[in-house]
Design an enzyme around this catalytic site. Structure first.
Site, PDB file in Angstrom:
ATOM      1  N   ASN A 116      58.107 116.875  44.558  1.00  0.00           N
ATOM      2  CA  ASN A 116      58.208 116.990  46.009  1.00  0.00           C
ATOM      3  C   ASN A 116      58.891 118.288  46.416  1.00  0.00           C
ATOM      4  O   ASN A 116      59.795 118.753  45.734  1.00  0.00           O
ATOM      5  CB  ASN A 116      58.961 115.781  46.579  1.00  0.00           C
ATOM      6  N   THR A 169      54.186 108.555  41.923  1.00  0.00           N
ATOM      7  CA  THR A 169      53.251 109.633  41.628  1.00  0.00           C
ATOM      8  C   THR A 169      51.941 109.068  41.088  1.00  0.00           C
ATOM      9  O   THR A 169      51.944 108.105  40.322  1.00  0.00           O
ATOM     10  CB  THR A 169      53.829 110.664  40.640  1.00  0.00           C
ATOM     11  N   HIS A 173      57.567 121.875  41.503  1.00  0.00           N
ATOM     12  CA  HIS A 173      56.564 122.460  42.405  1.00  0.00           C
ATOM     13  C   HIS A 173      57.216 123.205  43.562  1.00  0.00           C
ATOM     14  O   HIS A 173      56.609 123.425  44.612  1.00  0.00           O
ATOM     15  CB  HIS A 173      55.609 121.369  42.931  1.00  0.00           C
ATOM     16  N   ASP A 232      50.749 100.730  43.342  1.00  0.00           N
ATOM     17  CA  ASP A 232      49.383 100.741  42.796  1.00  0.00           C
ATOM     18  C   ASP A 232      49.366 101.232  41.351  1.00  0.00           C
ATOM     19  O   ASP A 232      50.332 101.844  40.880  1.00  0.00           O
ATOM     20  CB  ASP A 232      48.484 101.688  43.628  1.00  0.00           C
ATOM     21  N   ARG A 280      54.876 120.621  58.116  1.00  0.00           N
ATOM     22  CA  ARG A 280      55.537 119.789  57.102  1.00  0.00           C
ATOM     23  C   ARG A 280      57.031 120.087  57.064  1.00  0.00           C
ATOM     24  O   ARG A 280      57.860 119.184  56.950  1.00  0.00           O
ATOM     25  CB  ARG A 280      54.889 120.029  55.730  1.00  0.00           C
ATOM     26  N   CYS A 297      59.198 144.753  52.509  1.00  0.00           N
ATOM     27  CA  CYS A 297      57.951 145.460  52.208  1.00  0.00           C
ATOM     28  C   CYS A 297      56.855 145.230  53.255  1.00  0.00           C
ATOM     29  O   CYS A 297      55.763 145.768  53.122  1.00  0.00           O
ATOM     30  CB  CYS A 297      57.424 145.003  50.841  1.00  0.00           C
ATOM     31  N   ALA A 307      59.366 102.387  46.332  1.00  0.00           N
ATOM     32  CA  ALA A 307      60.590 103.095  45.916  1.00  0.00           C
ATOM     33  C   ALA A 307      61.827 102.576  46.653  1.00  0.00           C
ATOM     34  O   ALA A 307      62.851 102.283  46.034  1.00  0.00           O
ATOM     35  CB  ALA A 307      60.432 104.588  46.170  1.00  0.00           C
ATOM     36  N   TYR A 315      52.298 124.358  56.709  1.00  0.00           N
ATOM     37  CA  TYR A 315      53.608 124.230  56.063  1.00  0.00           C
ATOM     38  C   TYR A 315      54.733 124.157  57.074  1.00  0.00           C
ATOM     39  O   TYR A 315      55.726 123.455  56.877  1.00  0.00           O
ATOM     40  CB  TYR A 315      53.821 125.368  55.048  1.00  0.00           C
ATOM     41  N   ASN A 328      55.557 101.803  41.286  1.00  0.00           N
ATOM     42  CA  ASN A 328      54.477 102.234  42.168  1.00  0.00           C
ATOM     43  C   ASN A 328      53.717 101.000  42.641  1.00  0.00           C
ATOM     44  O   ASN A 328      53.399 100.141  41.828  1.00  0.00           O
ATOM     45  CB  ASN A 328      53.514 103.157  41.390  1.00  0.00           C
TER      46      ASN A 328
END
Ligand code: BV8
Length: 259
Positions: A109, A201, A126, A228, A78, A163, A244, A75, A226
């Site tokens: 995203n 997507t 997400h 595809d 990214r 914590c 896009a 992460y 898209n």
């Protein structure tokens, strides 16, 4: 910023008409939306250190349990990539559309490219990678994040000041439920929309992949952009096989006066 090559893009007439007459628009985006900014999609083989791991395997609560240092390092890679790329012409076109109509973005995203392009209303179903928080007490973690110069395969996550728990990225992992407020708003937006544009997507990950069908069942026109075919292609009104960053500026430019 992407070189403007919409000149060669022919916008299907029906799409211009639908877009021009739709007061309430939702743009539902996935990883393909950020591909032309240089961010890998979940379908693209991940280069470098993580090529032997499937993104889906790393983006899971069980992977974090088993090996938090591996997941944290991925992460961080990214996060660093996102910091060093820019919104593409597609992100910019959506923001421009939002200045002429009631346009909301619902995105899968975890990057902030829609916001950086100027979109005011963005719902992250997400999560957002940069909203770091404690994986135990959920306390937000606002300290600066140390990003190594070179990507490393494993790195210990920071420790929560409240914590002592491990700090995690603010994303939703496979096997985790979506944030209730974001999901509730996403369903409300697509249910009240006149037009839903599904961009980049594969329509495989649920419950987000169910949003186009909800929109259609509530009377919205649903179009897909898209290169595809996808798992939602059969249920949309129109599919435009284009990227896009090429399609969206051409579409918005076909009905919104320059300016
Ligand atoms: C949950 C954040 C309760 C982290 C992500 C029903 C049926 C089957 C399975 C399930 C189900 N309900 C729940 C599940 C389990 C699971 C799921 O859907 N599994 C799938 C794989 C079968 N869902 C969950 O776990 C969800 N939680 O349901 O909780 C629960 C829990 C357990 C069991 C039951 C219920 C949580 C899902 C969220 C996971 N987190 N992201 C992170 O990013 O690291 S998902 C992540 O992957 C992304 O956010 C995104 O959603 C997904 C990737 O999909 P896309 O964005 O579509 O991208 P993809 O790479 O697939 O495709 C790219 C597309 O772009 C392609 O079509 C390509 O052609 C196109 N493209 C490429 N270039 C361009 C382009 N398009 C335009 N322009 C271009 N230039």
């Amino acid at each position: 910023m992407e070189q403007d090559d919409t000149a060669r893009v022919t916008v299907p007439k029906a799409l211009t008409e639908i877009a021009a007459r739709s007061p309430r628009v939702v743009v539902l985006t996935g990883a393909g939306m950020s591909a032309e900014s240089g961010l890998a999609t979940f379908r693209d083989p991940h280069a470098g250190l993580w090529e032997r791991f499937s993104p889906q395997a790393l983006a899971s609560a069980s992977a974090w349990e088993d090996d938090p240092e591996l997941v944290w390092a991925w992460y961080l890679w990214r996060f660093e990539r996102i910091e060093h790329v820019a919104p593409n012409a597609g992100h910019v076109a959506i923001a421009r559309w939002g200045r002429g109509a009631d346009v909301s973005v619902v995105t899968q995203n975890v990057d902030d490219l829609h916001e950086r392009a100027g979109s005011a209303d963005v719902v992250h179903v997400h999560g957002a990678i940069a909203s770091f928080r404690c994986s135990v007490c959920e306390a937000p973690y606002a300290e600066p994040i140390d990003v190594p110069d070179e990507p490393v395969e494993r790195l210990p996550p920071p420790v929560c000041r409240v914590c002592g728990g491990l700090v995690r990225p603010g994303v939703v992992w496979f096997g985790e439920v979506l944030p209730v407020d974001a999901w509730t708003r996403a369903v409300a937006l697509v249910s009240e929309a006149d037009l839903v544009v599904v961009v980049g997507t594969s329509g495989i990950v649920y419950p987000a992949a169910g949003l186009p069908a909800i929109a259609r069942s509530e009377g919205a026109v649903v179009i897909e952009i898209n290169p595809d075919r996808t798992d939602v292609s059969d249920m949309v009104h129109h599919t435009w096989h284009e990227t896009a960053a090429r399609a969206l500026p051409a579409l918005v430019g076909s009905f919104l006066p320059a300016g």
